[in-house]
Design an enzyme around this catalytic site. Structure first.
Site, PDB file in Angstrom:
ATOM      1  N   GLY A 136      22.307  41.329  39.989  1.00  0.00           N
ATOM      2  CA  GLY A 136      23.516  41.344  40.807  1.00  0.00           C
ATOM      3  C   GLY A 136      23.173  40.820  42.199  1.00  0.00           C
ATOM      4  N   GLY A 141      19.722  42.180  43.208  1.00  0.00           N
ATOM      5  CA  GLY A 141      18.582  41.700  42.425  1.00  0.00           C
ATOM      6  C   GLY A 141      18.393  40.201  42.504  1.00  0.00           C
ATOM      7  CB  SER A 191      42.678  43.508  46.691  1.00  0.00           C
ATOM      8  OG  SER A 191      42.355  43.570  48.054  1.00  0.00           O
ATOM      9  NE  ARG A 198      37.988  51.181  49.690  1.00  0.00           N
ATOM     10  CZ  ARG A 198      37.079  50.290  49.350  1.00  0.00           C
ATOM     11  NH1 ARG A 198      35.914  50.688  48.879  1.00  0.00           N
ATOM     12  NH2 ARG A 198      37.323  49.015  49.475  1.00  0.00           N
ATOM     13  CG  HIS A 240      35.684  51.180  43.798  1.00  0.00           C
ATOM     14  ND1 HIS A 240      35.870  50.055  43.044  1.00  0.00           N
ATOM     15  CD2 HIS A 240      35.411  50.753  45.043  1.00  0.00           C
ATOM     16  CE1 HIS A 240      35.716  48.998  43.813  1.00  0.00           C
ATOM     17  NE2 HIS A 240      35.415  49.385  45.019  1.00  0.00           N
ATOM     18  CD  GLU A 259      27.634  50.719  43.065  1.00  0.00           C
ATOM     19  OE1 GLU A 259      27.979  49.533  42.913  1.00  0.00           O
ATOM     20  OE2 GLU A 259      28.299  51.680  42.632  1.00  0.00           O
TER      21      GLU A 259
END
Ligand SMILES: Cc1cc2nc3c(=O)[nH]c(=O)nc-3n(C[C@H](O)[C@H](O)[C@H](O)COP(=O)(O)OP(=O)(O)OC[C@H]3O[C@@H](n4cnc5c(N)ncnc54)[C@H](O)[C@@H]3O)c2cc1C
Ligand code: SF4
Ligand code: FES
EC number: 1.3.5.1
Lengths: 249, 644
Positions: free
Chosen positions: B42, B45, B284, B337, B408, B432
């Site tokens: 990702g 990485g 979004s 959020r 999420h 993450e």
């Protein structure tokens, strides 16, 4: 909803493979196509049968992993979507649905509906990048790029590498995929410098992988879930020809 | 165990510069003598693999997808933050640092966050140089937007596909190094164990997902960039394959797992439509800039809507409750959020939710369309509206959208020090998969920034510092440590295949997800968590007795892949519950109902809980041991978040 599913089953690359038919009842029109297969798979597992293998990951149309040939069309009947974004409301109750893997010699079947698309990775490795190392780059705003150019480059960059273009083409040509990357980079000042060399190397690798020739039928672009335009191919041909001429001296 | 954060000395703004100067360097000619394994391709990485290979190290990069370009980062939509201050609206490295610390509810390390803000500016330069087609203004300069309630415009974006464009940039850099022979790629290959030799991480054991072949790979250092574990909830916005396995197996080999209970629930997702649902789609957050969130004023009206007796458009203005605008007049629909998510849950719990399930609220564009016209709204959100319509079959131009919160992002992850090294020597965690920079709550557009900061600009320095002290000698994969790890991997697989029970892996995964969502989701109580712990333990015991995994190891076997991941989720889930139970406060994504202000807002307890909770694995079915890294705030003053 109820469906007759005619699905290509092939244990592995050595296996010959054949269609097998399954009846599936109780499908909701809100299900995505992949969720419908999930339901089928749960039923198969319940009966101790090997579930249908297919590639998928994001399930929102962006990773490019899902790759099913549905009723003779890559990603099914709907334009502009991938298989994971296709919903069962796009089908008729009671319909027979034929599901196959991408068919192209450059994309050998791995199992059932999953194919090996590493040829695409090798094409990118051949030159689908700007040769810049980490760090030591100029400030991002140093080279202004007209909005129209940036937008057009984006349109090419939006390719998800799914391979539907190859699957749609009767020659299994990868021109749309390859040209999208070449176009994106050659439009931007950062990528322009290596444009000619890139085009040559990527096209050479594409040929080596065994993708077919382009005969301009446009099936690729029509079936591309991201609407990659045929003009990319024209742009690539220009880059490529330019490179050929340039390399003669 | 002493948790040393290794934060460099000196003033905040000089720490990273000083540290870079002080790190040991590996002589260019010697770099090729070191091998580094990177698990994950990702943003974290791919960027790390490319940068390390450019420096001259030999890199082996692994991913479970068929191509590195398909890592879950590809799905990120909104954008990436950077303190460029191109808009001249008062942004600065310090402000981005401050916003991130505050947004994370003061549960992250100052020094790490400052460095993140500092290198953010280089990321954008790097990506533009790679040919990432960011959005631009007519003058040709880069465009920015304000995102996730930030007061400045610092978010760079590429339409709604920022993650895709950034990942393809990193993938291209990675591909270039593959061509150079400096990176060897292993797609469709899953790491199943970490190999330790003399107390140091020296390799991994993998399974080839097509042939089932179990293999060992040896290196001088191992980097985990394996992403987040939100799929412990079964339904989340993560890709189907996202998992905790790499991190969890490393945890079982001694790496501490930090703050596992911090989960981010995103408020604007498409609601669940039925049991068959396999994942949730994020819409979004930018939609909240123009959409107004509401539910019917009364339960009775909501019920009529659910039964389709009335249509939402028929409700008069005073039959609608714009609850965010009323409760938070200053921020309105743009509250952070966690606040938006929690309030959606409350109104649904009150019976005022919509959709047939009662688990949805409206996000209404009627007023925005009346004000700006349909074309303007289509220009801003057209692709999102299309996606919504495609999934739900309903037209958001004509009737209000329905949204509901969904899991999420996971702020928790492997504990790392300032150098992104875990407590295990030679083992690094980035992106993450580590716990580091977002505290108890991540700001929008900051995960992409962190993944690339770690991979392009931090790890190449800090890993060099470690390798400079390591011997060149390679360890052969015939070493007994590799043989032992391979054996235990094989045993685990054989066990899964031999149970031959009656329940499919997905059924277990769904049940686990439901327990986690009900008791360890948006709001938590001690009572609920205790119950959840029992339920998860029971489920895990049942799994190992009754799971049905067909086929063999020596083939492409999707049930086996999933079973091995769900087995880890069943353990990780329990640790999340333990962590949530022990943290007697509310902070960021962790809301304990017992700890709220009289107005119902999260109440932190800085006195007792301003620490990182890092858990140590002590053996199968044993309670994990808690270690604390006290957080020291020298530059910011801790304040209660308030969005009133
Ligand atoms: C829908 C969505 C939208 C988002 N939008 C934004 C946004 O706008 N801005 C933002 O900043 N953030 C956003 N995020 C968050 C952000 O996308 C992620 O946090 C980030 O991309 C994670 O990157 P990563 O490199 O750490 O991991 P990932 O991209 O998840 O990559 C993980 C890699 O590890 C590999 N892997 C995992 N386990 C193994 C194993 N056992 N063996 C081998 N390989 C393994 C995978 O194959 C993959 O290559 C969004 C997230 C979601 C879900
Ligand atoms: S050009 Fe279109 S069809 Fe071809 S790989 Fe890219 S997105 Fe898929
Ligand atoms: S699963 Fe990612 S595009 Fe379909």
């Amino acid at each position: 909803m109820k469906f007759n599913l005619k699905i290509w089953r092939q244990k592995n690359n050595q296996d010959k493979g054949a269609f097998k038919t399954y009846e599936l009842d109780g499908v909701s029109s809100d299900m995505s196509f992949l969720e419908m297969i999930d339901v089928l798979n749960e039923q198969l597992i319940d009966k101790d049968e090997d579930p249908v293998h297919f590639d998928h990951d994001c399930r929102e149309g962006i990773c490019g992993m899902c790759s099913m040939y549905i009723n003779g069309e890559p990603h099914g009947p709907l334009r502009g979507v991938t298989t994971c974004q296709l919903h069962m409301r796009s089908f008729q109750d009671g319909e027979t649905i034929t599901i196959e893997p991408w068919r192209a010699s450059a994309f050998p079947v791995v199992k059932d509906l999953a194919v090996d698309r590493s040829a695409f990775d090798r094409v990118i490795q051949a030159g689908g990048y700007v040769s810049v190392n980490t760090g030591g780059t100029p400030d991002a705003n140093e080279i202004p790029i007209p909005k129209s150019v940036a937008d057009e480059a984006f349109d090419s960059a939006t390719c998800i590498g799914c391979g539907a273009c190859v699957a749609a083409c009767k020659n299994a040509s990868a021109m749309l995929f390859v040209s999208a990357k070449i176009s994106q980079l050659s439009m931007l000042p950062q990528g322009k410098v290596e444009g000619a060399e890139r085009a040559q190397k990527m096209v050479a690798q594409m040929d080596e992988e065994g993708f077919g020739a382009c005969t301009n039928t446009g099936a690729c672009s029509a079936e591309c879930p991201k609407g990659i335009d045929l003009s990319n191919i024209a742009r690539m041909n220009r880059e490529y020809l330019g490179a050929k001429i340039g390399s003669q001296d | 165990m002493n948790l040393e954060s290794k934060i460099p000395e000196g003033p905040l703004a000089e720490k990273w510069t000083n540290h870079k100067f002080n790190v040991k360097l590996v002589n260019p000619a010697n770099k090729r003598k070191y091998d580094v394994i990177v698990v994950g391709t990702g943003l974290a990485g791919a960027s790390a693999s490319a940068s390390l290979a450019e420096l001259g190290y030999n890199v082996k990069a692994f991913c479970f997808q068929d191509s590195p370009r398909r890592a879950h980062s590809i799905a990120a939509q909104g954008g990436i933050n950077a303190a460029k201050n191109y808009q001249n609206d008062g942004d600065s490295v310090y402000r981005l640092f401050y916003d991130t610390i505050k947004g994370g509810d003061y549960r992250s390390r100052e020094a790490n966050v400052y460095r993140l803000a500092e290198v953010s500016v280089n990321i954008i330069d790097q990506c533009v140089a790679q040919g990432v087609p960011f959005a631009r203004e007519y003058g040709g300069l880069l465009a920015n937007r304000s995102f996730g309630g930030a007061q400045v415009s610092r978010t760079f974006y590429a339409r709604g596909q920022t993650g895709q464009q950034l990942l393809l940039g990193a993938y291209s850099a990675l591909s270039r190094q593959v061509a150079n022979g400096k990176v060897e790629l292993f797609p469709r290959t899953e790491m199943l164990d970490l190999v330790m030799v003399d107390g140091k991480a020296r390799g991994i054991v993998t399974r080839n997902l097509v042939t089932g072949k179990i293999e060992s790979h040896s290196a001088h250092a191992v980097v985990l960039a394996s992403g987040g574990y939100g799929n412990v909830f079964y339904l989340s916005t993560n890709a189907m394959g996202s998992n905790v396995t790499a991190a969890w197996r490393a945890h079982k080999k001694g790496a501490l797992m930090a703050n596992p209970c911090y989960t981010q629930i995103h408020p604007t997702c498409i609601p669940v439509s039925g049991d068959h649902q396999s994942k949730l789609t994020l819409m979004s957050e930018s939609l909240r800039n123009d959409g107004r969130v509401w539910v019917p004023k009364t339960k009775e009206l909501a019920e009529k809507i659910r039964n389709k007796e009335i249509h939402p458009n028929d409700l008069s203005e005073d039959e609608r409750d714009y609850y965010l605008e009323t409760k938070y007049p200053a921020f309105g629909n743009l509250v952070p959020r966690d606040v938006a998510s929690r309030n959606a849950k409350y109104v649904c719990d009150e019976g005022r939710g919509v959709n047939s399930s009662g688990k949805a609220v409206y996000l209404d564009f009627r007023d925005a369309i009346n004000r700006d016209g349909e074309d303007t709204i289509a220009g801003k959100y057209g692709n999102l509206f299309d996606m919504y319509r495609q999934i739900t079959g309903s037209n958001p131009y004509k009737e209000p959208m329905m949204i509901y919160p969904a899991v999420h992002y996971t702020m928790g992850g492997l504990w790392v020090d300032y150098n992104l090294k875990t407590n295990v020597d030679g083992l690094y965690a980035t992106g993450e998969s580590n716990f580091s920079d977002h505290g108890a709550n991540r700001l929008g557009a900051s995960a992409l920034m962190q993944g690339l900061a770690d991979g392009y600009f931090v790890l190449p320095y800090t890993i060099g510092n470690y390798l400079a002290g390591e011997k060149y000698e390679k360890i052969g994969t015939d070493h007994e440590a590799f043989k032992e790890a391979e054996k235990s991997v094989k045993e685990n697989i054989d066990k899964l295949l031999s149970i031959k029970g009656t329940k499919s892996v997905d059924q277990y995964h769904k049940e686990l997800g439901k327990v986690m969502w009900d008791y360890c989701g948006m709001s938590r109580t001690a009572e609920g968590l205790k119950k959840a712990k029992d339920l998860v333990r029971e489920l895990r015991a049942d799994f190992w007795k009754n799971v049905k995994v067909l086929g063999t190891n020596e083939e492409f076997n999707s049930s086996l892949e999933k079973a091995s991941r769900v087995a880890d989720f069943l353990e990780q889930g329990e640790l999340m519950i333990d962590d949530a139970l022990h943290r007697e406060e509310s902070c960021g994504g962790h809301f304990r109902e017992e700890h709220q202000t009289p107005e119902g807002e999260a109440k932190r307890n800085d006195e007792d809980f301003a620490y990182v909770a890092a858990w140590e694995y002590t053996g199968p079915e044993q309670p994990e041991k808690l270690h604390k890294e006290q957080l020291i705030f020298e530059n910011v003053k801790l304040t209660q978040r308030s969005y009133k």
